[in-house]
Design a protein around this motif. Structure first.
Motif, PDB file in Angstrom:
ATOM      1  N   GLN A  38       0.828  -1.195   0.000  1.00 35.78           N
ATOM      2  CA  GLN A  38       0.000   0.000   0.000  1.00 35.78           C
ATOM      3  C   GLN A  38       0.867   1.252   0.000  1.00 35.78           C
ATOM      4  O   GLN A  38       1.930   1.285   0.623  1.00 35.78           O
ATOM      5  CB  GLN A  38      -0.904   0.031   1.244  1.00 35.78           C
ATOM      6  N   GLU A  39       0.384   2.272  -0.646  1.00 40.26           N
ATOM      7  CA  GLU A  39       0.979   3.607  -0.553  1.00 40.26           C
ATOM      8  C   GLU A  39       0.441   4.190   0.746  1.00 40.26           C
ATOM      9  O   GLU A  39      -0.777   4.303   0.917  1.00 40.26           O
ATOM     10  CB  GLU A  39       0.571   4.454  -1.755  1.00 40.26           C
ATOM     11  N   SER A  45      -5.117   3.563  -1.127  1.00 38.28           N
ATOM     12  CA  SER A  45      -6.060   2.799  -1.948  1.00 38.28           C
ATOM     13  C   SER A  45      -7.461   2.812  -1.345  1.00 38.28           C
ATOM     14  O   SER A  45      -7.632   2.978  -0.133  1.00 38.28           O
ATOM     15  CB  SER A  45      -5.581   1.354  -2.103  1.00 38.28           C
ATOM     16  N   GLU A  46      -8.425   2.612  -2.207  1.00 41.74           N
ATOM     17  CA  GLU A  46      -9.814   2.512  -1.745  1.00 41.74           C
ATOM     18  C   GLU A  46      -9.965   1.333  -0.788  1.00 41.74           C
ATOM     19  O   GLU A  46     -10.713   1.416   0.179  1.00 41.74           O
ATOM     20  CB  GLU A  46     -10.765   2.366  -2.935  1.00 41.74           C
ATOM     21  N   LEU A  47      -9.246   0.237  -1.067  1.00 41.71           N
ATOM     22  CA  LEU A  47      -9.327  -0.940  -0.202  1.00 41.71           C
ATOM     23  C   LEU A  47      -8.829  -0.605   1.203  1.00 41.71           C
ATOM     24  O   LEU A  47      -9.464  -0.974   2.188  1.00 41.71           O
ATOM     25  CB  LEU A  47      -8.529  -2.101  -0.796  1.00 41.71           C
ATOM     26  N   LYS A  50     -11.362   1.773   2.906  1.00 41.49           N
ATOM     27  CA  LYS A  50     -12.589   1.028   3.248  1.00 41.49           C
ATOM     28  C   LYS A  50     -12.338   0.075   4.415  1.00 41.49           C
ATOM     29  O   LYS A  50     -13.180  -0.090   5.289  1.00 41.49           O
ATOM     30  CB  LYS A  50     -13.065   0.253   2.022  1.00 41.49           C
ATOM     31  N   SER A  51     -11.144  -0.538   4.441  1.00 43.27           N
ATOM     32  CA  SER A  51     -10.833  -1.550   5.447  1.00 43.27           C
ATOM     33  C   SER A  51     -10.448  -0.963   6.794  1.00 43.27           C
ATOM     34  O   SER A  51     -10.655  -1.584   7.835  1.00 43.27           O
ATOM     35  CB  SER A  51      -9.688  -2.442   4.948  1.00 43.27           C
ATOM     36  N   ASN A  52      -9.865   0.220   6.798  1.00 43.30           N
ATOM     37  CA  ASN A  52      -9.475   0.889   8.038  1.00 43.30           C
ATOM     38  C   ASN A  52      -9.886   2.363   7.964  1.00 43.30           C
ATOM     39  O   ASN A  52      -9.047   3.255   7.862  1.00 43.30           O
ATOM     40  CB  ASN A  52      -7.966   0.760   8.270  1.00 43.30           C
ATOM     41  N   PRO A  53     -11.210   2.616   8.008  1.00 40.30           N
ATOM     42  CA  PRO A  53     -11.698   3.991   7.841  1.00 40.30           C
ATOM     43  C   PRO A  53     -11.360   4.919   9.007  1.00 40.30           C
ATOM     44  O   PRO A  53     -11.377   6.133   8.844  1.00 40.30           O
ATOM     45  CB  PRO A  53     -13.203   3.811   7.695  1.00 40.30           C
TER      46      PRO A  53
END
Length: 114
Positions: A38-39, A45-47, A50-53
């Protein structure tokens, strides 16, 4: 090894000691996983978002499409879900486990940088 129905993904970034901690745990337990770099500074990333909002940071373990955040929590999850596989990550005695959590928290706060 995790079965084919146990899709496991790890969202991480190479400079993170917290991600490395989770990678070591997965390897010790013999859990197959997909690593998704991940950057973490820009262009998240959207992922990841979404995964750690809440914190929007790595590591995030995604197991069966359900995200688990924060490395200490992820380690406990790995230890419980794959209890019969590989060595235990945490002591079975409640006192010894509490001491392990204390020292892990101390290292996180005083030694490592997020």
């Amino acid at each position: 090894m995790a079965g084919s129905g146990d899709e496991v993904k790890l969202l991480g970034a190479w400079p993170s000691p917290f991600v490395l901690r989770v990678q070591i745990a997965l390897e010790l337990k013999g859990v197959s996983y997909e690593y998704l770099e991940q950057e973490i500074w820009e262009n998240k990333s959207e992922l990841l978002l979404k995964s750690n909002p809440v914190y929007k940071k790595v590591p995030v373990l995604i197991h069966k499409d359900r995200p688990i955040c924060e490395s200490a929590i992820i380690l406990q999850y790995i230890d419980e879900v794959w209890a019969g596989t590989g060595p235990s990550l945490l002591p079975s005695d409640p006192y010894d486990r509490a001491i392990a959590h204390f020292w892990a928290g101390y290292i996180d706060d005083k030694v490592c940088y997020s």
